[in-house]
Every structure is written in structure tokens, then in C-alpha cells.
Design a protein around this motif. Structure first.
Motif, PDB file in Angstrom:
ATOM      1  N   LEU A 142      12.961 -13.422 -51.060  1.00 55.80           N
ATOM      2  CA  LEU A 142      13.031 -12.267 -49.996  1.00 55.80           C
ATOM      3  C   LEU A 142      11.334 -11.945 -51.049  1.00 55.80           C
ATOM      4  N   CYS A 143      10.646 -12.276 -50.819  1.00 53.30           N
ATOM      5  CA  CYS A 143       8.985 -12.290 -51.578  1.00 53.30           C
ATOM      6  C   CYS A 143       9.139 -11.023 -52.679  1.00 53.30           C
ATOM      7  N   VAL A 144      10.252 -10.975 -53.473  1.00 50.64           N
ATOM      8  CA  VAL A 144      10.381  -9.454 -54.318  1.00 50.64           C
ATOM      9  C   VAL A 144       9.253  -9.614 -54.970  1.00 50.64           C
ATOM     10  N   ASP A 145       7.743 -10.046 -54.886  1.00 52.05           N
ATOM     11  CA  ASP A 145       6.766 -10.139 -55.383  1.00 52.05           C
ATOM     12  C   ASP A 145       5.691  -9.550 -54.560  1.00 52.05           C
ATOM     13  N   ARG A 146       6.158  -9.559 -53.564  1.00 50.26           N
ATOM     14  CA  ARG A 146       5.622  -8.416 -52.576  1.00 50.26           C
ATOM     15  C   ARG A 146       5.920  -7.424 -52.407  1.00 50.26           C
ATOM     16  N   ILE A 147       6.820  -7.343 -51.854  1.00 54.72           N
ATOM     17  CA  ILE A 147       7.924  -5.979 -51.352  1.00 54.72           C
ATOM     18  C   ILE A 147       7.958  -4.989 -51.874  1.00 54.72           C
ATOM     19  N   TYR A 148       7.896  -4.896 -53.372  1.00 57.52           N
ATOM     20  CA  TYR A 148       7.829  -3.780 -54.381  1.00 57.52           C
ATOM     21  C   TYR A 148       6.012  -3.722 -55.129  1.00 57.52           C
ATOM     22  N   ASN A 149       4.796  -4.607 -54.291  1.00 56.02           N
ATOM     23  CA  ASN A 149       4.231  -5.230 -54.766  1.00 56.02           C
ATOM     24  C   ASN A 149       2.763  -3.850 -54.500  1.00 56.02           C
ATOM     25  N   GLU A 150       3.063  -2.704 -56.014  1.00 57.86           N
ATOM     26  CA  GLU A 150       2.209  -1.961 -55.357  1.00 57.86           C
ATOM     27  C   GLU A 150       0.199  -1.995 -55.314  1.00 57.86           C
ATOM     28  N   THR A 151      -0.063  -3.132 -55.689  1.00 56.77           N
ATOM     29  CA  THR A 151      -1.350  -3.458 -55.794  1.00 56.77           C
ATOM     30  C   THR A 151      -1.674  -3.851 -54.423  1.00 56.77           C
ATOM     31  N   ILE A 152      -0.816  -4.347 -53.379  1.00 55.44           N
ATOM     32  CA  ILE A 152      -1.013  -4.625 -51.381  1.00 55.44           C
ATOM     33  C   ILE A 152      -0.781  -3.481 -51.217  1.00 55.44           C
ATOM     34  N   PRO A 153      -1.973  -3.513 -49.797  1.00 55.51           N
ATOM     35  CA  PRO A 153      -1.971  -2.758 -48.950  1.00 55.51           C
ATOM     36  C   PRO A 153      -0.291  -2.375 -48.390  1.00 55.51           C
ATOM     37  N   GLU A 154       0.155  -1.151 -48.708  1.00 52.84           N
ATOM     38  CA  GLU A 154       1.379  -1.124 -47.650  1.00 52.84           C
ATOM     39  C   GLU A 154       2.577  -1.681 -46.240  1.00 52.84           C
ATOM     40  N   PRO A 155       1.095  -1.549 -45.801  1.00 56.06           N
ATOM     41  CA  PRO A 155       2.133  -2.717 -44.314  1.00 56.06           C
ATOM     42  C   PRO A 155       2.050  -3.784 -44.697  1.00 56.06           C
ATOM     43  N   ASP A 156       1.669  -4.696 -46.042  1.00 57.42           N
ATOM     44  CA  ASP A 156       1.690  -5.874 -46.150  1.00 57.42           C
ATOM     45  C   ASP A 156       2.888  -6.348 -47.177  1.00 57.42           C
ATOM     46  N   ARG A 157       3.356  -5.123 -47.656  1.00 53.73           N
ATOM     47  CA  ARG A 157       4.642  -5.563 -48.489  1.00 53.73           C
ATOM     48  C   ARG A 157       6.276  -5.602 -47.768  1.00 53.73           C
ATOM     49  N   VAL A 158       5.969  -6.742 -47.157  1.00 51.83           N
ATOM     50  CA  VAL A 158       7.144  -7.423 -46.283  1.00 51.83           C
ATOM     51  C   VAL A 158       6.862  -8.768 -46.661  1.00 51.83           C
ATOM     52  N   PRO A 159       8.256  -9.526 -47.115  1.00 52.34           N
ATOM     53  CA  PRO A 159       8.324 -10.732 -47.095  1.00 52.34           C
ATOM     54  C   PRO A 159       6.699 -11.696 -46.361  1.00 52.34           C
ATOM     55  N   ALA A 160       6.207 -12.778 -46.859  1.00 49.88           N
ATOM     56  CA  ALA A 160       5.712 -13.145 -46.271  1.00 49.88           C
ATOM     57  C   ALA A 160       5.746 -13.895 -44.787  1.00 49.88           C
ATOM     58  N   CYS A 161       6.646 -14.471 -44.612  1.00 48.39           N
ATOM     59  CA  CYS A 161       7.134 -15.051 -43.325  1.00 48.39           C
ATOM     60  C   CYS A 161       7.405 -14.039 -42.127  1.00 48.39           C
ATOM     61  N   VAL A 162       7.054 -13.168 -42.498  1.00 48.27           N
ATOM     62  CA  VAL A 162       7.202 -11.121 -41.338  1.00 48.27           C
ATOM     63  C   VAL A 162       5.984 -10.982 -41.140  1.00 48.27           C
ATOM     64  N   SER A 163       5.407 -10.834 -42.340  1.00 47.06           N
ATOM     65  CA  SER A 163       3.923 -10.535 -42.066  1.00 47.06           C
ATOM     66  C   SER A 163       2.979 -11.329 -41.363  1.00 47.06           C
ATOM     67  N   THR A 164       3.461 -12.688 -41.569  1.00 44.50           N
ATOM     68  CA  THR A 164       1.969 -13.724 -40.771  1.00 44.50           C
ATOM     69  C   THR A 164       2.985 -14.105 -39.285  1.00 44.50           C
ATOM     70  N   CYS A 165       4.487 -13.288 -39.617  1.00 41.80           N
ATOM     71  CA  CYS A 165       5.511 -14.136 -37.659  1.00 41.80           C
ATOM     72  C   CYS A 165       4.162 -13.686 -36.339  1.00 41.80           C
ATOM     73  N   PRO A 166       3.813 -14.506 -36.051  1.00 39.30           N
ATOM     74  CA  PRO A 166       2.921 -14.021 -34.741  1.00 39.30           C
ATOM     75  C   PRO A 166       2.893 -13.344 -33.416  1.00 39.30           C
ATOM     76  N   ALA A 167       4.828 -13.753 -33.526  1.00 38.55           N
ATOM     77  CA  ALA A 167       5.936 -13.393 -31.645  1.00 38.55           C
ATOM     78  C   ALA A 167       6.456 -11.937 -32.636  1.00 38.55           C
ATOM     79  N   HIS A 168       6.125 -11.726 -33.601  1.00 38.79           N
ATOM     80  CA  HIS A 168       6.991 -10.632 -34.195  1.00 38.79           C
ATOM     81  C   HIS A 168       8.656 -10.856 -34.207  1.00 38.79           C
ATOM     82  N   ALA A 169       8.884 -12.072 -34.651  1.00 41.10           N
ATOM     83  CA  ALA A 169      10.804 -12.646 -34.238  1.00 41.10           C
ATOM     84  C   ALA A 169      11.020 -12.434 -35.794  1.00 41.10           C
ATOM     85  N   ARG A 170      10.183 -12.034 -36.928  1.00 38.72           N
ATOM     86  CA  ARG A 170      11.028 -11.898 -37.704  1.00 38.72           C
ATOM     87  C   ARG A 170      10.722 -10.448 -38.410  1.00 38.72           C
ATOM     88  N   HIS A 171      12.086 -10.033 -38.853  1.00 42.64           N
ATOM     89  CA  HIS A 171      12.608  -8.172 -39.178  1.00 42.64           C
ATOM     90  C   HIS A 171      12.790  -7.899 -40.745  1.00 42.64           C
TER      91      HIS A 171
END
Lengths: 241, 316
Positions: A142-171
Motif C-alpha cells: 500500500l506504498c507504506v513508504d509513500r503514504i507516511y513520507n514527509e519528504t514528499i509533497p502532501e498530495p503525493d502521499r498516496v499509493p503510486a497506483c492512485v497518484s498515477t491513474c489518469p481516469a481517477h479510478a483509484r481512491h
């Protein structure tokens, strides 16, 4: 660690089968992030050869459901569902496979996994993939190394699959909180569990395709040309040869 | 499911070894065999040898065999862990019993206590092995009430056939009753496997492509495109397919070669004198073991996993 309690915070994904376009971007970005993430590397064997195989945490299938006009083609991303009753965890003989008490994420400790593969047998969803090169089991973190990662901008603290989905099909969100955006989405759209009959109680939910538009009226058949006489008849016969 | 040779050899060898161990331990406990150097060396040596070879074989398929010791820790939830604990715990009374039976005569009381403990440990270990498979819900062919009887019956049948061969070779008086017990156990194994195969024909697994995708609300579900054109771990591990006609023939081979013929050779052995007695007994044991290998291969090869519902399987 093999025993677990169902945490109040239940982080997971909600996947919208209505809007998924089957582009595989989620699977590719998952591979990209996780090849350098918590469970890195995600080994590929014979990557440029004829029998390339490798570890992926996310796979996108396409199914057909129903017949004729009522039928639908549905793209279907599949990854770990971070179940509330994860038998992949209870069958683990070493305790390497565990469910986190704080947020319900199911993880594998690569330092204590003996690579017996029993957890992959216990998972009905085929979510776990064994890394032959490293000799340990790997799975979606669940991208445990992204979702709690304070070194990346807050909007990016979601799993990689969610951040990249162009159809906004993943929440992504907390499915243990009935007021969270994902819980409301599930309630609103009738989100469901995969293989509920096995009793694993997956956290991840799938949103069904919305009902299709009513079928367009049947077009009248081409006007018949048979029996034409004269010049048009001759043209018809010539063109029909 | 992929029939991994190391796991097939492990379950058959350790099953037969525990069957033989339990038989000898019970005979010793009730004074039906008396402490002797050669019977102890050959009988308990063969039993503990098969068990140890099987357990070592089971570590061959591990990604990290050097960490195998960690598998003893999760006995509270994992049948694999319980099996490991039961196997190691059984070595204690079994090793002591084998040592005393072979080199000393500790007296009836000690033999009875150690024999009963050893037999209980052997049966418990085979039970745990079976429960590893019995508890896996995604695999309908394993998660049913025939799995445990199947493992116990085959362990008893192969173990008693081995015990009959060993006792027959020594001309021990216990060979007769053990031979009859072997025939009963072989018949029981035949009945259990036949019932198991009939069960698989009649009772389908609960999961379908419709429940796996949740798209059954639209209609019948079929795979249009797999996620990848090649294989992956899931399709290699869970996607083993065996042609139905081969499965049918292998079932016949397992029953004829592993049950009917061994039983016939035990009958021949019971009816003849040495050296035919020993020879027929040995043939019966080898055939029973070979048949059990075929049966165990089928147990894996015929089992379908729900993960393959995502890859075009219509039933699991």
C-alpha cells in the motif's frame, strides 16, 4: 506477529470498475515505485528474453460480463486487498507475514521470510508474488513508504497506483472510518468485496460499472435491391459480382 | 497446483515413516515385539530415516532453508508451524524408544510409555501435515473433510506395509497380524480416495469468475485479456493443469499399483514360506510407496486455486 487484531484504522483502496480504462498505468507506476521501495527490488527474470517474468504487485485483467447488448467489457486491476481476515498472515510459520495494528496494512518482513510460499497458497486473490531471486515472498505494501513520507509533497502521499491513474479510478483512504471520502464513495456506489464467500473480509472495495445506457434502436435493414430492373438493376448486378 | 517434487517426496516419505514408527511403537508398547538389536536397527532406523529424509526434503523448496528454524515460532496459528513442532517433539520419545529397544531392554513399563508417546506424536504430526492443506480455503480440492482421512489412511497403509515387510524379513510372529492390518489399511485408503474423487466430481468449489470479479450481477464472466502475455509466479505455482484423461489413468494406476497389488502381495506373503514370504512383503511395501507417490502427485496436480479464476479458469 502472526496473531492480529482488526485495527480501527483500515487503510485501503477503492477501485472504480466503471471508469478504469485498462491502461495499466497503475501497474507500471507500482512497479516503478516499488522497484526502489520497501520491498525492493522487484526482480525480473529473463527481462529481455522470450520468457520474461517478474514480480509485480498490481495486474490489470480485462473481462467480458454478460451477453449481447447487456454485455460489458470491464477492466479489472487486481492487487492485495489488505483483508481483515488475512489467512496469508495466520498460515505463516515464521511470523514474517503480518498485519499492522496501526493501519491494517499487510506486509512481509523480508529478513524472516523463509520463502515457503504457503501464504501465496492461502491468498484466494493471487496477490502475493514470490521473488525467486531473493527467495522471499513479496506483495503490495500500500506504498507504506509513500503514504507516511514527509519528504514528499502532501498530495503525493498516496499509493503510486492512485497518484498515477489518469481516469481517477483509484481512491485511497481509511475504510474503517464511515465518514471518510472512500467510505462514502463505497456506500454511494454499492462498493463490494471480491469472493465474499471465502470470508477473508477484504478492506479494498470495488465499485461496479454503472448501468449502461439503454440500447439504441435497431437500425432498419439496408433497402433491398433484389428485383430492380432496367439500368439500376444492371448496375446492381455488375457491382454485386 | 504445481506438484513440487520436494513436497511430494516429503509428504509420502514422512507419512510412511510415521506410519511405520507408530506401528513399531505400538507393537513395542504392547509387548508384541521384543527388544532386539537387528529389528531395532532396521525397523526404527528405516522409520526415522524416512521421516528425516522427508523433513530435509521439505526444506529444499524453501527460498531460505537456513532460516527454517524460524518456522517453529507460530504454532498458535499456523499448521505448518505446528507440524514442525510436532515433528521435533516426536523425535524425543521416538529416539529414546529406538535407542532403548535396540541396545537395551528397559522393561515393559518404559516401553509402553515411550511407545504410546511415540505413536501419539507420529499420528499428530501426520494430522498437522494434512491440516496444512485442509485449512487452505482457496483450494477446494484440499479444503474438505476428505483431506485429513486421506493423509492418515495413506500413512497407515504405507507404514503398515513397510512394517509387514520388515517383520516378515525377520520372521517375527507379529508379521501375521500386521499383514492383516496392512490389508485393512489399504482397503481403507482405497475407500477414502474413492470417496474423495467422487466428492470432487459432485461438489464444486464455491468460487467462480463471477464471485472473483463481482461482475456476476451483469452476467456470465469470461476473461478477455490476461494482464500479461507470459507466465508469472501465480500462473506457474497455481496454474498447473493436468489433462483429464491422464488424471483418470493415474487414479487407476494409484489404486491398482498402490493399493490392490500391495494387498495381493501381502496375501501372497501371508500364504507362503521364506524366502517368498520376505520377497512378496518387500514388493508390497515398494508398490504401496510408489502408489502413494502417484496419489500425492495427483493430490497437487488436480487441485485448483481460486487465483486462476482471474486467469480464465471457470471453476476453482
Amino acid at each position: 506477529m502472526t496473531s492480529y487484531t482488526t485495527p480501527t484504522k483500515r487503510l485501503g483502496l477503492v477501485i472504480d470498475l466503471d471508469t478504469c480504462v485498462g491502461c495499466h498505468a497503475c501497474a507500471v507506476n507500482c512497479k516503478e515505485w516499488n522497484a526502489g521501495g520497501h520491498s525492493a527490488p522487484l526482480t525480473d527474470l529473463d527481462p529481455y528474453g522470450p520468457n520474461a517474468t517478474g514480480v509485480w504487485f498490481n495486474r490489470v485483467h480485462s473481462f467480458e460480463a454478460g451477453e449481447g447488448r447487456a454485455g460489458r467489457t470491464v477492466n479489472f486491476p487486481r492487487s492485495c486487498l489488505h483483508c481483515d481476515e488475512p489467512e496469508c498472515v495466520t498460515v505463516c510459520p515464521t511470523g514474517a507475514s503480518y498485519k499492522r495494528a496501526e493501519d491494517g496494512i499487510v506486509l512481509v518482513n523480508p529478513d524472516t521470510c523463509i520463502g515457503c510460499k504457503l501464504c501465496s497458497w492461502a491468498c484466494p486473490y493471487g496477490a502475493r508474488e514470490y521473488d525467486e531471486d531473493e527467495g522471499v515472498m513479496k506483495k503490495c505494501t500500500l506504498c507504506v513508504d509513500r503514504i507516511y513520507n514527509e519528504t514528499i509533497p502532501e498530495p503525493d502521499r498516496v499509493p503510486a497506483c492512485v497518484s498515477t491513474c489518469p481516469a481517477h479510478a483509484r481512491h485511497f483512504g481509511d475504510l474503517g472510518d464511515p465518514d471518510s471520502a472512500v467510505s462514502r464513495l463505497v456506500a454511494e456506489r454499492g462498493g463490494y468485496d471480491l469472493m465474499p464467500e471465502l470470508g477473508y473480509r477484504p478492506v479494498n472495495k470495488y465499485l461496479p460499472p454503472r448501468p449502461g445506457k439503454p440500447a439504441p434502436p435497431v437500425q432498419p435493414a439496408e433497402p433491398a435491391t433484389e428485383g430492380l430492373s432496367g439500368f439500376l438493376g444492371w448496375v446492381d448486378r455488375m457491382l454485386s459480382r | 497446483m504445481h506438484p513440487a517434487p520436494s513436497v511430494i517426496v516429503f509428504t509420502v516419505a514422512s507419512g510412511a515413516g510415521y506410519g511405520l514408527l507408530a506401528t513399531l511403537a505400538l507393537l513395542a508398547a504392547f509387548g508384541a515385539i521384543l527388544p532386539s538389536l537387528w529389528l531395532g536397527l532396521v525397523g526404527f532406523g528405516l522409520a526415522l530415516g524416512l521421516i528425516t529424509a522427508g523433513l530435509l526434503s521439505s526444506t529444499l523448496h524453501l527460498g531460505h532453508p537456513e532460516r527454517a528454524w524460524r518456522a517453529f515460532s507460530q504454532w498458535r496459528s499456523s499448521w505448518l508451524s505446528r507440524e514442525g513442532v510436532a515433528a521435533v517433539a516426536t523425535y524425543l520419545p521416538a529416539g529414546l524408544l529406538a535407542l532403548l529397544f535396540t541396545f537395551f531392554d528397559p522393561g515393559r513399563g518404559t516401553l509402553a510409555v515411550l511407545g504410546l508417546l511415540t505413536a501419539a506424536g507420529a499420528i499428530a504430526t501426520v494430522f498437522c501435515t494434512a491440516m496444512i492443506y485442509r485449512s487452505l480455503k482457496p483450494i477446494h480440492a484440499w479444503c474438505n473433510h476428505w483431506t485429513v482421512p486421506g493423509y492418515l489412511a495413506l500413512a497407515a497403509a504405507t507404514g503398515l506395509a513397510l512394517a509387514f515387510a520388515v517383520l516378515g524379513a525377520f520372521g517375527d510372529a507379529a508379521a501375521g497380524p500386521v499383514g492383516i492390518a496392512a490389508i485393512v489399511a489399504l482397503a481403507a485408503a482405497w475407500w477414502v480416495k474413492r470417496s474423495y474423487w467422487a466428492f470432487l466430481e459432485v461438489v464444486p468449489g464455491a468460487s467462480t469468475p463471477e464471485t472473483a470479479t463481482g461482475l456476476g450481477r451483469i452476467g456470465k464472466v469470461r476473461l478477455l485479456d490476461p494482464p500479461h502475455t507470459g507466465e508469472n509466479f501465480v500462473t506457474k505455482e497455481m496454474g498447473f493443469r493436468i489433462a483429464r484423461k491422464h488424471a483418470g489413468r493415474l487414479r487407476v494406476i494409484a489404486v491398482i499399483g498402490g493399493i490392490v497389488l500391495p494387498a495381493a502381495f501381502v496375501v501372497i506373503a501371508l500364504a507362503t514360506a521364506q524366502p517368498l514370504h520376505s520377497l512378496a512383503g518387500a514388493i508390497a511395501a515398494v508398490l504401496a510407496l510408489a502408489g502413494a507417490l502417484v496419489e500425492r502427485w495427483l493430490f497437487f496436480a488436480e487441485a485448483k486455486h481460486t487465483a486462476m479464476l482471474y486467469y480464465g479458469a471457470t471453476r476453482a
